[in-house]
Design a protein around this motif. Structure first.
Motif, mmCIF file in Angstrom:
data_model
loop_
_atom_site.group_PDB
_atom_site.id
_atom_site.type_symbol
_atom_site.label_atom_id
_atom_site.label_comp_id
_atom_site.label_asym_id
_atom_site.label_seq_id
_atom_site.Cartn_x
_atom_site.Cartn_y
_atom_site.Cartn_z
ATOM 1 N N THR A 66 -1.980 -8.492 -1.315
ATOM 2 C CA THR A 66 -1.444 -7.199 -1.766
ATOM 3 C C THR A 66 -1.764 -6.050 -0.811
ATOM 4 O O THR A 66 -1.166 -4.977 -0.937
ATOM 5 C CB THR A 66 -2.004 -6.837 -3.152
ATOM 6 N N GLU A 67 -2.686 -6.242 0.117
ATOM 7 C CA GLU A 67 -3.079 -5.195 1.047
ATOM 8 C C GLU A 67 -2.642 -5.567 2.460
ATOM 9 O O GLU A 67 -2.864 -6.694 2.905
ATOM 10 C CB GLU A 67 -4.604 -5.001 1.041
ATOM 11 N N PRO A 68 -2.010 -4.665 3.188
ATOM 12 C CA PRO A 68 -1.626 -4.973 4.569
ATOM 13 C C PRO A 68 -2.859 -5.076 5.461
ATOM 14 O O PRO A 68 -3.735 -4.213 5.414
ATOM 15 C CB PRO A 68 -0.744 -3.786 4.965
ATOM 16 N N PRO A 103 -0.322 0.199 -1.632
ATOM 17 C CA PRO A 103 -1.133 0.121 -0.401
ATOM 18 C C PRO A 103 -0.317 0.386 0.865
ATOM 19 O O PRO A 103 -0.757 1.125 1.742
ATOM 20 C CB PRO A 103 -1.692 -1.308 -0.443
ATOM 21 N N VAL A 104 0.858 -0.221 0.964
ATOM 22 C CA VAL A 104 1.677 -0.012 2.155
ATOM 23 C C VAL A 104 2.202 1.416 2.195
ATOM 24 O O VAL A 104 2.208 2.064 3.251
ATOM 25 C CB VAL A 104 2.854 -1.016 2.205
ATOM 26 N N TYR A 105 2.600 1.926 1.036
ATOM 27 C CA TYR A 105 3.186 3.269 1.022
ATOM 28 C C TYR A 105 2.142 4.333 1.377
ATOM 29 O O TYR A 105 2.464 5.317 2.055
ATOM 30 C CB TYR A 105 3.816 3.569 -0.336
ATOM 31 N N ARG A 106 0.891 4.159 0.941
ATOM 32 C CA ARG A 106 -0.168 5.094 1.337
ATOM 33 C C ARG A 106 -0.308 5.118 2.851
ATOM 34 O O ARG A 106 -0.475 6.184 3.464
ATOM 35 C CB ARG A 106 -1.502 4.699 0.692
ATOM 36 N N TRP A 107 -0.242 3.936 3.453
ATOM 37 C CA TRP A 107 -0.357 3.830 4.913
ATOM 38 C C TRP A 107 0.831 4.519 5.587
ATOM 39 O O TRP A 107 0.660 5.270 6.566
ATOM 40 C CB TRP A 107 -0.430 2.351 5.300
ATOM 41 N N VAL A 108 2.032 4.312 5.065
ATOM 42 C CA VAL A 108 3.226 4.953 5.618
ATOM 43 C C VAL A 108 3.116 6.465 5.486
ATOM 44 O O VAL A 108 3.399 7.217 6.434
ATOM 45 C CB VAL A 108 4.499 4.433 4.927
ATOM 46 N N ALA A 133 1.441 5.881 9.159
ATOM 47 C CA ALA A 133 1.379 4.491 9.643
ATOM 48 C C ALA A 133 0.496 4.380 10.882
ATOM 49 O O ALA A 133 0.941 3.917 11.941
ATOM 50 C CB ALA A 133 2.767 3.953 9.913
ATOM 51 N N PRO A 134 -0.789 4.810 10.779
ATOM 52 C CA PRO A 134 -1.656 4.768 11.963
ATOM 53 C C PRO A 134 -1.841 3.343 12.472
ATOM 54 O O PRO A 134 -1.969 2.392 11.702
ATOM 55 C CB PRO A 134 -2.974 5.355 11.446
ATOM 56 N N LEU A 135 -1.824 3.200 13.773
ATOM 57 C CA LEU A 135 -1.979 1.893 14.408
ATOM 58 C C LEU A 135 -3.457 1.544 14.486
ATOM 59 O O LEU A 135 -4.240 2.300 15.055
ATOM 60 C CB LEU A 135 -1.369 1.934 15.806
ATOM 61 N N PRO A 136 -3.859 0.392 13.921
ATOM 62 C CA PRO A 136 -5.277 0.007 14.002
ATOM 63 C C PRO A 136 -5.683 -0.226 15.447
ATOM 64 O O PRO A 136 -4.878 -0.653 16.274
ATOM 65 C CB PRO A 136 -5.338 -1.297 13.200
ATOM 66 N N SER A 137 -6.938 0.055 15.740
ATOM 67 C CA SER A 137 -7.454 -0.210 17.079
ATOM 68 C C SER A 137 -7.969 -1.638 17.141
ATOM 69 O O SER A 137 -8.319 -2.245 16.133
ATOM 70 C CB SER A 137 -8.570 0.772 17.426
ATOM 71 N N THR A 138 -7.997 -2.202 18.343
ATOM 72 C CA THR A 138 -8.515 -3.560 18.520
ATOM 73 C C THR A 138 -10.038 -3.589 18.438
ATOM 74 O O THR A 138 -10.638 -4.589 18.086
ATOM 75 C CB THR A 138 -8.063 -4.122 19.862
ATOM 76 N N THR A 139 -10.669 -2.465 18.796
ATOM 77 C CA THR A 139 -12.110 -2.301 18.627
ATOM 78 C C THR A 139 -12.326 -0.919 18.034
ATOM 79 O O THR A 139 -11.410 -0.089 18.032
ATOM 80 C CB THR A 139 -12.857 -2.388 19.975
ATOM 81 N N ILE A 180 9.645 6.786 10.296
ATOM 82 C CA ILE A 180 9.008 5.695 9.557
ATOM 83 C C ILE A 180 8.972 6.114 8.096
ATOM 84 O O ILE A 180 8.419 7.156 7.756
ATOM 85 C CB ILE A 180 7.579 5.412 10.049
ATOM 86 N N ALA A 181 9.564 5.335 7.231
ATOM 87 C CA ALA A 181 9.638 5.664 5.806
ATOM 88 C C ALA A 181 9.380 4.416 4.991
ATOM 89 O O ALA A 181 9.273 3.303 5.520
ATOM 90 C CB ALA A 181 11.006 6.251 5.461
ATOM 91 N N GLY A 182 9.242 4.612 3.686
ATOM 92 C CA GLY A 182 9.116 3.485 2.773
ATOM 93 C C GLY A 182 10.438 3.226 2.078
ATOM 94 O O GLY A 182 11.298 4.113 1.999
ATOM 95 N N HIS A 183 10.594 2.037 1.548
ATOM 96 C CA HIS A 183 11.821 1.690 0.844
ATOM 97 C C HIS A 183 12.104 2.684 -0.282
ATOM 98 O O HIS A 183 13.254 3.049 -0.526
ATOM 99 C CB HIS A 183 11.694 0.266 0.282
#
Length: 333
Positions: free
Chosen positions: A113-115, A155-160, A164-170, A140-143
């Motif tokens: 349920t969580e991205p 969860p996805v809509y909060r991120w959007v 929609a911040p891009l996670p860092s690799t570190t 960038i939008a949600g459905h």
């Protein structure tokens, strides 16, 4: 590093038909609305199986021509090509598909349920692919933006909504650039593609046939002039011409005529190529919208060209909100 995965790699079946899209304002995020097997977090074959199941559901259950999404992002930082770039999606809702590509994150209402960070990176990899290959805009939008639905889930809509911040690799380093993009699959894109409609335009009423187009057809061989608004090769060819248009601002039930036509260089019309001999008469839906897919195969030469025209007699402001067109070369004659 996002991997762009072809339709063949996840086992897609061929679409029953294809409607093309020249450009879009951006992308919309989606979720499945059901259970997603937690095995998809550790086993990529489970992701592929899930996407195959979604395609079966969309084609057999919904009666759609293909999976409804443009791309699917999974936890393994892989973006699987659904309908792909330059193809009209089906997942955004009636009247909204031409505005945005649709990217599914492989989450649902139960199970997963969580991205994950991998899904978020894959979403951005899919978005980059659609921007470079499909002329997607920056949005960038949600459905649920513009359509009454719970998708893409909280969860996805909060991120959007957070951008929609891009996670860092570190913790201190940004994500690495994705690997070079693969060539789209052959069935995903015609050989020659137009630029499409970049901005909405108002189509004035008319009592005569008036062609309306806003972007010249382009191709790498340079067969077309730098100005004008038509398919205009300087050699004799047989070609498939395909166009999609969407208008709004009509009264419910109000008629519109739409056609693909063949014109002489002086602007006079030779004939109507789609449909045969006369334009199609369409009527606006309850929201005052008309969408039309046009396709024709016909010969063109150095002194003839193909155009799209729209004719209406509305007293309101009628807006051409989306237009895209393609020419797939069959052979030179």
């Amino acid at each position: 590093m996002t991997i762009i995965e072809s339709r063949a790699s996840w086992g897609a079946v061929r679409p029953r038909s294809t409607s093309y899209l020249g450009s879009a304002r951006g992308v919309k995020a989606h979720y499945t609305g059901g259970r997603v097997d937690p095995a998809t977090l550790t086993d990529h074959e489970a992701c592929r199986a899930a996407v195959r199941g979604i395609q079966r559901g969309h084609m057999l259950g919904n009666g759609w021509s293909d999976i409804g999404y443009s791309m699917v992002a999974c936890a393994h930082d892989r973006a699987m090509i659904g309908r792909g770039p330059r193809v009209l999606p089906a997942a955004n809702g009636p009247g909204l598909n031409s505005g945005h590509y649709a990217i599914l994150l492989l989450v649902g209402t139960s199970g997963v349920t969580e991205p994950t960070d991998g899904m978020k990176r894959a979403f951005h990899g899919a978005r980059r692919y659609l921007r470079e290959r499909g002329a997607a805009g920056a949005q960038i939008a949600g459905h649920r933006d513009g359509y009454a639905t719970s998708c893409p889930g909280e969860p996805v809509y909060r991120w959007v909504r957070a951008g929609a911040p891009l996670p860092s690799t570190t913790p201190s380093a940004p994500s690495a650039d994705p690997e070079p993009l693969p060539e789209p699959e052959e069935e995903s894109m015609p050989e020659i593609v137009s630029l499409g409609l970049e901005d909405e335009v108002v189509v004035p009423p008319s009592t005569d046939y008036q062609p309306w187009w806003t972007a010249e057809w382009k191709d790498s061989a340079g067969w077309h002039p730098t100005d004008g608004q038509s398919i205009a090769p300087n050699v004799k060819v047989w070609a498939d011409a395909v166009a999609f248009v969407a208008l709004r601002g009509l009264a419910p039930g109000e008629p519109v005529q739409v056609a693909l036509t063949r014109h002489n260089d002086d602007g006079t019309m030779q004939d109507v190529a789609w449909p045969i001999n006369r334009p199609a008469l369409l009527r606006a839906d309850a929201d005052g919208r008309v969408e039309a897919n046009l396709a024709a195969q016909f010969g063109l030469s150095g002194d003839s060209r193909a155009r799209v025209f729209i004719r209406h007699a509305s007293t309101g402001v009628v807006t051409l909100e989306t237009a895209s067109a393609f020419k797939a070369l069959l052979h030179r004659s």
